[in-house]
Motif scaffolding. Structure first.
Motif, PDB file in Angstrom:
ATOM      1  N   ASP A   1      -8.756   1.323  -5.377  1.00 47.66           N
ATOM      2  CA  ASP A   1      -8.685   2.761  -5.143  1.00 47.66           C
ATOM      3  C   ASP A   1     -10.067   3.324  -4.830  1.00 47.66           C
ATOM      4  OD1 ASP A   1      -9.993   2.737  -7.573  1.00 47.66           O
ATOM      5  OD2 ASP A   1      -8.491   3.939  -8.632  1.00 47.66           O
ATOM      6  N   GLY A   2     -11.018   2.448  -4.573  1.00 47.19           N
ATOM      7  CA  GLY A   2     -12.394   2.860  -4.303  1.00 47.19           C
ATOM      8  C   GLY A   2     -13.275   2.808  -5.540  1.00 47.19           C
ATOM      9  N   LYS A   3     -12.664   2.809  -6.705  1.00 43.61           N
ATOM     10  CA  LYS A   3     -13.408   2.762  -7.963  1.00 43.61           C
ATOM     11  C   LYS A   3     -13.240   1.414  -8.662  1.00 43.61           C
ATOM     12  CE  LYS A   3     -12.830   7.693  -8.633  1.00 43.61           C
ATOM     13  NZ  LYS A   3     -12.146   8.736  -9.370  1.00 43.61           N
ATOM     14  N   GLN A   4     -12.034   0.911  -8.637  1.00 42.74           N
ATOM     15  CA  GLN A   4     -11.779  -0.368  -9.280  1.00 42.74           C
ATOM     16  C   GLN A   4     -10.831  -1.192  -8.417  1.00 42.74           C
ATOM     17  OE1 GLN A   4      -9.796  -0.086 -13.055  1.00 42.74           O
ATOM     18  NE2 GLN A   4      -8.375   1.485 -12.370  1.00 42.74           N
ATOM     19  N   THR A   5     -10.907  -2.491  -8.604  1.00 44.54           N
ATOM     20  CA  THR A   5     -10.045  -3.419  -7.893  1.00 44.54           C
ATOM     21  C   THR A   5      -9.229  -4.189  -8.915  1.00 44.54           C
ATOM     22  OG1 THR A   5     -11.636  -3.625  -6.094  1.00 44.54           O
ATOM     23  CG2 THR A   5      -9.983  -5.364  -6.279  1.00 44.54           C
ATOM     24  N   LEU A   6      -7.932  -4.238  -8.685  1.00 45.98           N
ATOM     25  CA  LEU A   6      -7.026  -4.924  -9.601  1.00 45.98           C
ATOM     26  C   LEU A   6      -6.198  -5.943  -8.828  1.00 45.98           C
ATOM     27  CD1 LEU A   6      -5.740  -1.797 -11.534  1.00 45.98           C
ATOM     28  CD2 LEU A   6      -7.464  -3.443 -12.305  1.00 45.98           C
ATOM     29  N   PRO A   7      -5.865  -7.073  -9.464  1.00 47.03           N
ATOM     30  CA  PRO A   7      -5.017  -8.059  -8.800  1.00 47.03           C
ATOM     31  C   PRO A   7      -3.536  -7.733  -8.964  1.00 47.03           C
ATOM     32  CG  PRO A   7      -5.728  -8.903 -10.920  1.00 47.03           C
ATOM     33  CD  PRO A   7      -6.388  -7.556 -10.743  1.00 47.03           C
ATOM     34  N   ILE A   8      -2.755  -8.121  -7.978  1.00 45.77           N
ATOM     35  CA  ILE A   8      -1.304  -8.059  -8.093  1.00 45.77           C
ATOM     36  C   ILE A   8      -0.745  -9.427  -7.713  1.00 45.77           C
ATOM     37  CG2 ILE A   8      -1.097  -5.580  -7.668  1.00 45.77           C
ATOM     38  CD1 ILE A   8      -0.126  -6.276  -4.820  1.00 45.77           C
ATOM     39  N   LYS A   9       0.417  -9.736  -8.264  1.00 42.30           N
ATOM     40  CA  LYS A   9       1.100 -10.992  -7.966  1.00 42.30           C
ATOM     41  C   LYS A   9       2.224 -10.692  -6.986  1.00 42.30           C
ATOM     42  CE  LYS A   9       4.119 -12.942 -10.848  1.00 42.30           C
ATOM     43  NZ  LYS A   9       4.684 -13.687 -11.993  1.00 42.30           N
ATOM     44  N   VAL A  10       2.270 -11.450  -5.902  1.00 42.17           N
ATOM     45  CA  VAL A  10       3.329 -11.318  -4.903  1.00 42.17           C
ATOM     46  C   VAL A  10       4.191 -12.575  -4.991  1.00 42.17           C
ATOM     47  CG1 VAL A  10       3.848 -11.110  -2.442  1.00 42.17           C
ATOM     48  CG2 VAL A  10       1.860  -9.921  -3.401  1.00 42.17           C
ATOM     49  N   THR A  11       5.487 -12.382  -5.190  1.00 40.92           N
ATOM     50  CA  THR A  11       6.422 -13.506  -5.305  1.00 40.92           C
ATOM     51  C   THR A  11       7.437 -13.416  -4.174  1.00 40.92           C
ATOM     52  OG1 THR A  11       6.212 -13.436  -7.715  1.00 40.92           O
ATOM     53  CG2 THR A  11       8.089 -14.662  -6.814  1.00 40.92           C
TER      54      THR A  11
ATOM     55  N   GLN B   1      -4.191   7.174  -2.653  1.00 44.16           N
ATOM     56  CA  GLN B   1      -4.437   6.260  -1.541  1.00 44.16           C
ATOM     57  C   GLN B   1      -5.128   5.011  -2.063  1.00 44.16           C
ATOM     58  OE1 GLN B   1      -3.329   6.740   1.465  1.00 44.16           O
ATOM     59  NE2 GLN B   1      -4.361   5.154   2.596  1.00 44.16           N
ATOM     60  N   VAL B   2      -4.592   3.839  -1.755  1.00 40.96           N
ATOM     61  CA  VAL B   2      -5.203   2.577  -2.154  1.00 40.96           C
ATOM     62  C   VAL B   2      -5.317   1.674  -0.931  1.00 40.96           C
ATOM     63  CG1 VAL B   2      -4.333   2.689  -4.533  1.00 40.96           C
ATOM     64  CG2 VAL B   2      -2.981   1.522  -2.769  1.00 40.96           C
ATOM     65  N   MET B   3      -6.147   0.677  -1.061  1.00 43.71           N
ATOM     66  CA  MET B   3      -6.267  -0.366  -0.043  1.00 43.71           C
ATOM     67  C   MET B   3      -5.765  -1.658  -0.669  1.00 43.71           C
ATOM     68  SD  MET B   3      -7.390   1.112   2.635  1.00 43.71           S
ATOM     69  CE  MET B   3      -7.677  -0.318   3.635  1.00 43.71           C
ATOM     70  N   VAL B   4      -5.007  -2.428   0.088  1.00 45.28           N
ATOM     71  CA  VAL B   4      -4.458  -3.693  -0.394  1.00 45.28           C
ATOM     72  C   VAL B   4      -4.997  -4.803   0.500  1.00 45.28           C
ATOM     73  CG1 VAL B   4      -2.350  -5.015  -0.814  1.00 45.28           C
ATOM     74  CG2 VAL B   4      -2.382  -2.541  -1.221  1.00 45.28           C
ATOM     75  N   ASP B   5      -5.423  -5.897  -0.130  1.00 46.10           N
ATOM     76  CA  ASP B   5      -5.938  -7.048   0.604  1.00 46.10           C
ATOM     77  C   ASP B   5      -5.193  -8.301   0.151  1.00 46.10           C
ATOM     78  OD1 ASP B   5      -7.320  -9.017   1.939  1.00 46.10           O
ATOM     79  OD2 ASP B   5      -9.233  -8.634   0.972  1.00 46.10           O
ATOM     80  N   CYS B   6      -4.406  -8.850   1.067  1.00 45.96           N
ATOM     81  CA  CYS B   6      -3.684 -10.097   0.800  1.00 45.96           C
ATOM     82  C   CYS B   6      -4.270 -11.253   1.603  1.00 45.96           C
ATOM     83  CB  CYS B   6      -2.208  -9.937   1.140  1.00 45.96           C
ATOM     84  SG  CYS B   6      -1.335  -8.768   0.094  1.00 45.96           S
ATOM     85  N   GLY B   7      -5.448 -11.032   2.173  1.00 48.03           N
ATOM     86  CA  GLY B   7      -6.099 -12.089   2.939  1.00 48.03           C
ATOM     87  C   GLY B   7      -5.829 -12.045   4.425  1.00 48.03           C
TER      88      GLY B   7
ATOM     89  N   GLN C   1       0.836  -1.209   0.000  1.00 50.18           N
ATOM     90  CA  GLN C   1       0.000   0.000   0.000  1.00 50.18           C
ATOM     91  C   GLN C   1       0.868   1.255   0.000  1.00 50.18           C
ATOM     92  OE1 GLN C   1      -3.317  -0.144   2.709  1.00 50.18           O
ATOM     93  NE2 GLN C   1      -3.209   2.047   3.089  1.00 50.18           N
ATOM     94  N   ALA C   2       1.876   1.295   0.846  1.00 55.12           N
ATOM     95  CA  ALA C   2       2.758   2.462   0.919  1.00 55.12           C
ATOM     96  C   ALA C   2       3.542   2.634  -0.387  1.00 55.12           C
ATOM     97  CB  ALA C   2       3.716   2.327   2.104  1.00 55.12           C
ATOM     98  N   ALA C   3       4.023   1.538  -0.943  1.00 55.73           N
ATOM     99  CA  ALA C   3       4.806   1.620  -2.189  1.00 55.73           C
ATOM    100  C   ALA C   3       3.953   2.119  -3.349  1.00 55.73           C
ATOM    101  CB  ALA C   3       5.415   0.254  -2.519  1.00 55.73           C
ATOM    102  N   ILE C   4       2.729   1.622  -3.458  1.00 58.37           N
ATOM    103  CA  ILE C   4       1.840   2.078  -4.537  1.00 58.37           C
ATOM    104  C   ILE C   4       1.478   3.545  -4.328  1.00 58.37           C
ATOM    105  CG2 ILE C   4      -0.454   1.841  -5.558  1.00 58.37           C
ATOM    106  CD1 ILE C   4      -0.190  -1.190  -5.093  1.00 58.37           C
ATOM    107  N   GLY C   5       1.147   3.915  -3.104  1.00 61.00           N
ATOM    108  CA  GLY C   5       0.811   5.305  -2.810  1.00 61.00           C
ATOM    109  C   GLY C   5       1.944   6.244  -3.163  1.00 61.00           C
TER     110      GLY C   5
END
Length: 183
Positions: A158-168, A131-137, A121-125
């Motif tokens: 971001d409140g409007k759309q939700t996108l997936p990210i891959k964490v490795t 401001q975004v919200m991140v959900d990794c479960g 979240q901090a890195a994307i911001g």
């Protein structure tokens, strides 16, 4: 066409105060001292198994600590191996004093989902300035077993759309990289 952001590498380590690489747990001397003033390895293994399950929700199949007689020596440190359904963990045990008090912490194989969410979240911001919200479960459990090369998904909104990210996972100490998933 938008440029693809580069992969970002972060770490979710035990050194963060909110991280759940298992908080150092002081155990009572009565639990870990045998009659011969040696560490009660059987009791220690049971305590680690219960502690990991209670603190993470991860089921522990077995805990294996060195079986040789271990005299109570202040600052003595050794590792125990923990087997879970998600994979192995390494736990570092340190004798706090010669009365049987110890601390232990998971040093390999566990990533804090809460901390991963905060770092992404901090890195994307910082990168895009919103401001975004991140959900990794993390609502399902505060941590997960993860080793180098393991991949899992998080979602960013971001409140409007939700996108997936891959964490490795980049290492066994909680280091990871993330990148957007493009359809």
């Amino acid at each position: 066409m938008r440029a693809t952001p580069p992969i970002t590498t972060l770490t979710a380590l035990a050194h963060h105060p909110l991280s759940l690489m298992i908080a150092l747990l002081a155990l009572s001397s009565a639990l870990l001292v045998s009659c011969a003033q040696k560490v009660d390895i059987d009791q220690l293994q049971k305590t680690i198994q219960t502690g990991i399950t209670q603190q993470t929700g991860i089921a522990v199949d077995s805990v294996g600590c060195p079986q040789e007689d271990r005299k109570l020596a202040e600052r003595d440190t050794f590792n125990c191996n923990v087997n879970t359904q998600g994979g192995p963990l390494t736990v570092q045990v340190t004798l706090v004093d010669n009365q049987g008090k110890v601390t232990w912490k998971v040093t390999q194989g566990l990533v804090s989902l809460t901390l991963a969410e905060e770092k992404v979240q901090a890195a994307i911001g910082k990168r895009v300035g919103i401001q975004v919200m991140v959900d990794c479960g993390s609502k399902k459990g505060s941590s997960r077993v993860a080793h180098k090369g393991d991949v899992f998904e998080c979602s960013v909104t971001d409140g409007k759309q939700t996108l997936p990210i891959k964490v490795t996972m980049q290492d066994d100490q909680g280091g990871f990289a993330w990148e957007p998933i493009h359809p």
